[in-house]
Design an enzyme around this catalytic site. Structure first.
Site, PDB file in Angstrom:
ATOM      1  N   GLU A 148      62.694  73.817 -43.651  1.00  0.00           N
ATOM      2  CA  GLU A 148      63.045  72.499 -43.123  1.00  0.00           C
ATOM      3  C   GLU A 148      64.428  72.544 -42.483  1.00  0.00           C
ATOM      4  OE1 GLU A 148      61.533  69.497 -43.116  1.00  0.00           O
ATOM      5  OE2 GLU A 148      59.819  69.718 -44.490  1.00  0.00           O
ATOM      6  N   HIS A 186      55.214  72.889 -37.758  1.00  0.00           N
ATOM      7  CA  HIS A 186      54.383  71.933 -38.483  1.00  0.00           C
ATOM      8  C   HIS A 186      53.408  71.226 -37.540  1.00  0.00           C
ATOM      9  CE1 HIS A 186      54.363  68.615 -41.840  1.00  0.00           C
ATOM     10  NE2 HIS A 186      53.271  69.337 -41.833  1.00  0.00           N
ATOM     11  N   ASP A 196      56.761  67.818 -35.603  1.00  0.00           N
ATOM     12  CA  ASP A 196      57.986  68.583 -35.884  1.00  0.00           C
ATOM     13  C   ASP A 196      57.696  70.084 -35.885  1.00  0.00           C
ATOM     14  OD1 ASP A 196      56.573  67.816 -38.400  1.00  0.00           O
ATOM     15  OD2 ASP A 196      58.119  69.016 -39.373  1.00  0.00           O
TER      16      ASP A 196
END
Length: 298
Positions: A148, A186, A196
């Site tokens: 992330e 993603h 994203d």
């Protein structure tokens, strides 16, 4: 100095140590909870399957005899899936990923300043890919590392952040032998749900370093010298032109996209490889990019 006073002083000292310890490590409690959960997961690896006889021939039993082999190792990740957090700070993301109510996590979070926070052992199953699908893989959480990037979803990624990401990708690719093609986003695995990392993500830069593919720009954007008479193309009748058998949907499927909804697959493809325009229609440029790119996945 009486015993009671000494006891009070020692108690005060211990409390002070606890306060200092908690202040220096605000995640001490959650780290303790993490270790507890890991021990619970480890029990599954130590469990010996019971035989039919041991289960009193229960209808669900399948094992006639158990013989343990000595030839095995732990399963390893084979994909890296990159996300943006869609939150406002690294601290906010850590808070989200340490609450059981959110049911979401990631192996790594990279801050805007390049700080790499690891939140899960690489071998454990993070909850970051959801119901995503890539090729024939329908449980990506079980075979991937989730990364992330601290980003609200509408802003460019910092140089420090991308530099740290490249270092992390290098380590993961070296340690686990992750194929170049298996560094994806993603949005690639969830065309109907996710967008994203956003359009500012430098996929081309990652591909240049060996993490994912990019199209050959010299092929997609050919340089034609108008003074070079050898580059002229002779005119032909339409009857002699070969039929173009190229099927964009098949090409997207070869790359790995879920094409059950072709329009959504096209949008995800364009977010990754075109970035400037992400409609569900393929332009001539998009088709040239797709034609050049899908062959790299064969």
């Amino acid at each position: 100095m009486n015993i009671q006073r000494i006891t009070r002083l020692l108690l005060g000292f211990c409390i002070s140590l606890m306060v200092v310890s908690c202040a220096s490590n605000p995640y001490k409690k959650i780290n303790k909870e993490y270790r507890k959960n890991v021990k619970e997961v480890a029990k599954a690896y130590l469990e010996i399957p019971q035989t039919k006889e041991e289960l009193n021939y229960d209808t669900l039993s399948i094992t006639d005899e158990w013989v343990g082999t000595t030839n095995f190792s732990i399963r390893r990740p084979n994909f890296v899936i990159i996300h943006h957090t869609a939150q406002d700070s690294l601290g906010q993301t850590i808070s989200t990923f340490t609450k059981t109510s959110t049911q979401v996590s990631s192996h790594y979070v990279i801050g805007r300043d390049g700080t790499i926070v690891q939140m899960l052992n690489d071998y454990l199953r993070s909850w970051h890919a959801g119901r995503g699908k890539w090729g024939n893989v329908t449980d990506l959480n079980s075979v991937s590392i989730g990364i992330e990037l601290d980003n609200n979803g509408f802003e460019p990624f910092s140089e420090e952040q991308i530099a740290s990401l490249l270092i992390l990708c290098k380590r993961l690719k070296w340690k686990y032998g992750i194929p170049t093609a298996n560094f994806i986003g993603h949005s690639d695995i969830a065309p109907s749900r996710k967008v994203d990392p956003n359009k500012y993500f430098p996929w081309k830069k990652l591909a240049e370093e060996g993490y994912g593919f990019w199209y050959d720009e010299e092929v997609v954007y050919p340089q034609i010298n108008p003074l070079d008479t050898n580059t002229s193309i002779p005119l032909q009748s339409s009857d002699s032109l070969p039929l173009d058998a190229f099927d964009p949907v098949i090409a997207l499927r070869i790359i790995g996209y879920d094409v059950s909804n072709p329009a959504l697959a096209i949008q995800s493809f364009k977010l990754h490889f075109v970035q400037q325009e992400v409609s569900s229609e393929l332009t001539d440029l998009d088709i040239r990019i797709l034609k050049n790119l899908y062959k790299k996945y064969l």
